[in-house]
Scaffold this motif. Structure first.
Motif, PDB file in Angstrom:
ATOM      1  N   ALA B  46      32.175  31.795  31.882  1.00  0.00           N
ATOM      2  CA  ALA B  46      30.758  31.466  31.703  1.00  0.00           C
ATOM      3  C   ALA B  46      30.381  30.211  32.493  1.00  0.00           C
ATOM      4  O   ALA B  46      29.232  30.073  32.922  1.00  0.00           O
ATOM      5  CB  ALA B  46      30.459  31.264  30.226  1.00  0.00           C
ATOM      6  N   GLU B  47      31.351  29.321  32.642  1.00  0.00           N
ATOM      7  CA  GLU B  47      31.082  28.083  33.383  1.00  0.00           C
ATOM      8  C   GLU B  47      31.722  28.181  34.778  1.00  0.00           C
ATOM      9  O   GLU B  47      32.730  28.878  34.958  1.00  0.00           O
ATOM     10  CB  GLU B  47      31.669  26.876  32.638  1.00  0.00           C
ATOM     11  N   ALA B  48      31.143  27.465  35.717  1.00  0.00           N
ATOM     12  CA  ALA B  48      31.680  27.489  37.085  1.00  0.00           C
ATOM     13  C   ALA B  48      33.079  26.880  37.103  1.00  0.00           C
ATOM     14  O   ALA B  48      33.349  25.873  36.442  1.00  0.00           O
ATOM     15  CB  ALA B  48      30.753  26.697  38.000  1.00  0.00           C
ATOM     16  N   GLN B  49      33.976  27.510  37.841  1.00  0.00           N
ATOM     17  CA  GLN B  49      35.355  27.037  37.928  1.00  0.00           C
ATOM     18  C   GLN B  49      35.538  26.167  39.184  1.00  0.00           C
ATOM     19  O   GLN B  49      34.636  26.098  40.038  1.00  0.00           O
ATOM     20  CB  GLN B  49      36.305  28.229  37.997  1.00  0.00           C
ATOM     21  N   ALA B  50      36.686  25.528  39.245  1.00  0.00           N
ATOM     22  CA  ALA B  50      36.960  24.652  40.392  1.00  0.00           C
ATOM     23  C   ALA B  50      36.884  25.436  41.696  1.00  0.00           C
ATOM     24  O   ALA B  50      36.305  24.981  42.683  1.00  0.00           O
ATOM     25  CB  ALA B  50      38.340  24.020  40.230  1.00  0.00           C
ATOM     26  N   THR B  51      37.482  26.628  41.657  1.00  0.00           N
ATOM     27  CA  THR B  51      37.363  27.491  42.835  1.00  0.00           C
ATOM     28  C   THR B  51      36.174  28.411  42.586  1.00  0.00           C
ATOM     29  O   THR B  51      36.209  29.246  41.684  1.00  0.00           O
ATOM     30  CB  THR B  51      38.628  28.327  43.032  1.00  0.00           C
ATOM     31  N   ALA B  52      35.146  28.239  43.340  1.00  0.00           N
ATOM     32  CA  ALA B  52      33.907  28.989  43.097  1.00  0.00           C
ATOM     33  C   ALA B  52      34.068  30.484  43.359  1.00  0.00           C
ATOM     34  O   ALA B  52      33.316  31.298  42.835  1.00  0.00           O
ATOM     35  CB  ALA B  52      32.794  28.421  43.972  1.00  0.00           C
ATOM     36  N   ARG B  53      35.086  30.802  44.167  1.00  0.00           N
ATOM     37  CA  ARG B  53      35.251  32.205  44.547  1.00  0.00           C
ATOM     38  C   ARG B  53      35.892  33.008  43.411  1.00  0.00           C
ATOM     39  O   ARG B  53      36.616  32.465  42.578  1.00  0.00           O
ATOM     40  CB  ARG B  53      36.134  32.311  45.791  1.00  0.00           C
ATOM     41  N   ASP B  54      35.630  34.297  43.431  1.00  0.00           N
ATOM     42  CA  ASP B  54      36.318  35.196  42.502  1.00  0.00           C
ATOM     43  C   ASP B  54      37.742  35.395  42.983  1.00  0.00           C
ATOM     44  O   ASP B  54      37.997  35.481  44.191  1.00  0.00           O
ATOM     45  CB  ASP B  54      35.610  36.553  42.442  1.00  0.00           C
ATOM     46  N   LEU B  60      39.692  45.817  43.329  1.00  0.00           N
ATOM     47  CA  LEU B  60      38.686  45.673  42.277  1.00  0.00           C
ATOM     48  C   LEU B  60      37.335  45.199  42.810  1.00  0.00           C
ATOM     49  O   LEU B  60      36.453  44.831  42.033  1.00  0.00           O
ATOM     50  CB  LEU B  60      39.184  44.694  41.199  1.00  0.00           C
ATOM     51  N   ALA B  61      37.183  45.219  44.116  1.00  0.00           N
ATOM     52  CA  ALA B  61      35.939  44.702  44.702  1.00  0.00           C
ATOM     53  C   ALA B  61      34.716  45.489  44.220  1.00  0.00           C
ATOM     54  O   ALA B  61      33.706  44.901  43.809  1.00  0.00           O
ATOM     55  CB  ALA B  61      36.030  44.740  46.227  1.00  0.00           C
ATOM     56  N   GLN B  65      31.704  44.152  41.774  1.00  0.00           N
ATOM     57  CA  GLN B  65      30.292  44.231  42.180  1.00  0.00           C
ATOM     58  C   GLN B  65      29.433  44.783  41.029  1.00  0.00           C
ATOM     59  O   GLN B  65      28.328  44.301  40.778  1.00  0.00           O
ATOM     60  CB  GLN B  65      30.177  45.123  43.421  1.00  0.00           C
ATOM     61  N   GLN B  66      29.956  45.785  40.352  1.00  0.00           N
ATOM     62  CA  GLN B  66      29.219  46.358  39.226  1.00  0.00           C
ATOM     63  C   GLN B  66      29.162  45.379  38.049  1.00  0.00           C
ATOM     64  O   GLN B  66      28.144  45.285  37.366  1.00  0.00           O
ATOM     65  CB  GLN B  66      29.871  47.678  38.780  1.00  0.00           C
ATOM     66  N   LEU B  67      30.265  44.647  37.843  1.00  0.00           N
ATOM     67  CA  LEU B  67      30.273  43.662  36.750  1.00  0.00           C
ATOM     68  C   LEU B  67      29.229  42.576  37.002  1.00  0.00           C
ATOM     69  O   LEU B  67      28.534  42.138  36.088  1.00  0.00           O
ATOM     70  CB  LEU B  67      31.667  43.027  36.623  1.00  0.00           C
ATOM     71  N   ARG B  68      29.133  42.181  38.245  1.00  0.00           N
ATOM     72  CA  ARG B  68      28.144  41.153  38.594  1.00  0.00           C
ATOM     73  C   ARG B  68      26.720  41.663  38.371  1.00  0.00           C
ATOM     74  O   ARG B  68      25.814  40.890  38.064  1.00  0.00           O
ATOM     75  CB  ARG B  68      28.318  40.723  40.046  1.00  0.00           C
TER      76      ARG B  68
END
Lengths: 118, 179
Positions: B46-54, B60-61, B65-68
């Protein structure tokens, strides 16, 4: 029925046979009248020997009906099995929401505990 | 009497025949088929992590995409991926330790594979429990427990919120039937 001798109604003719028949009928009527005041003996109930057969048939029919009813009973017994088997007494099955996505190869289910939904 | 016995026999046969459809469902023609299940454990933060990337694999790309598109979690991270194999009409279980030293136990009591193509797999009493050991007790971090139908060729995602506070846990289940 007519009398073969005098051709009158049987028992009402003037021939000897009619008179004899009329006499027998009269005697029967008098005998029955005499029995009118006779006291009847108590009724004796006799048990039929076929009764056990009927009871076996009834038992077999009941068994068949029970066998037919068992599948539905089994389904009722299976139904609660769908709940979570976590071993935590009193926990209800979470609400499961299916979400459709534009990608037909991705199906999403979202589980909501009853505690969360409150 | 004979006629009655015939009727009773026929009724008994009818009653026993009522069990047949259930048996057919439970034991489809491909009773010897095996089920290979790949399960990805993905966290939704829920909160932004240190590494912004997934941090999820390329496989699972499309799922991500669907989860987003559905959820508003800031980032997603693959925690672990497990594969387990079991027989049709059988169960399977796998357990182990996660990178954060918590313990997971994933199992299902029974998998029923349909004979249709693509196969539909009914997973009875699917359960994932993630626990963390404290000095004197075992804390359940996440628990997913449900019955699930998954289809071969699809990625089925089971999500649950309120894991580690506001985070979520996603199971991405990919079934493969091995004839």
């Amino acid at each position: 029925m007519t009398c073969p001798v005098c051709k009158a109604i049987e028992g009402r003719g003037e021939c000897a046979e009619c008179r004899a028949l009329a006499g027998e009928l009269r005697a029967n009527a008098e005998a029955l009248s005499a029995l009118r005041h006779e006291e009847l003996p108590p009724l004796v109930v006799s048990v039929s020997r076929r009764a056990p057969v009927y009871s076996w048939v009834a038992a077999a029919a009941a068994a068949v009906l029970l066998a037919m009813a068992l599948p539905s009973l089994r389904q009722v017994a299976i139904a609660p099995k769908h709940g979570p088997q976590s071993g935590r007494a009193g926990k209800s099955e979470p609400l499961k929401i299916k979400m459709l996505t534009p990608d037909p190869d991705v199906v999403i289910y979202w589980l909501i505990d009853s505690k969360e939904g409150e | 009497m004979k006629r009655l016995l015939c009727i009773l026999t026929a009724l008994a046969g009818l009653a026993s025949a009522q069990d047949k459809p259930l048996a057919l469902v439970l034991s489809p023609p491909n009773a010897t088929a095996n089920l290979e299940l790949t399960v990805y454990l993905v966290s939704g933060f829920a909160e932004a992590q240190a590494t912004a990337r997934d941090e999820v694999p390329q496989d699972l790309a499309a799922t991500l995409q669907q989860l987003r598109g559905v959820f508003a979690y800031k980032s997603y991270k693959l925690i672990d991926a497990v594969t387990l194999r079991g027989r049709n009409n059988g169960g399977s279980e796998v357990a182990g330790e996660l990178p954060d030293y918590s313990h997971y136990d994933f199992k299902y009591v029974r998998a029923r594979i349909s004979s249709e193509t693509p196969h539909l797999v009914r997973l009875d009493s699917l359960r994932l429990e993630i626990t963390r050991r404290h000095t004197d007790r075992l804390e359940t971090v996440a628990l997913v427990s449900t019955d699930l139908d998954v289809r071969e060729g699809q990625k089925t995602v089971v999500g649950k919120s309120a894991v580690n506070g506001k985070d979520a846990m996603f199971l991405v289940i990919v079934p493969k039937v091995v004839e």
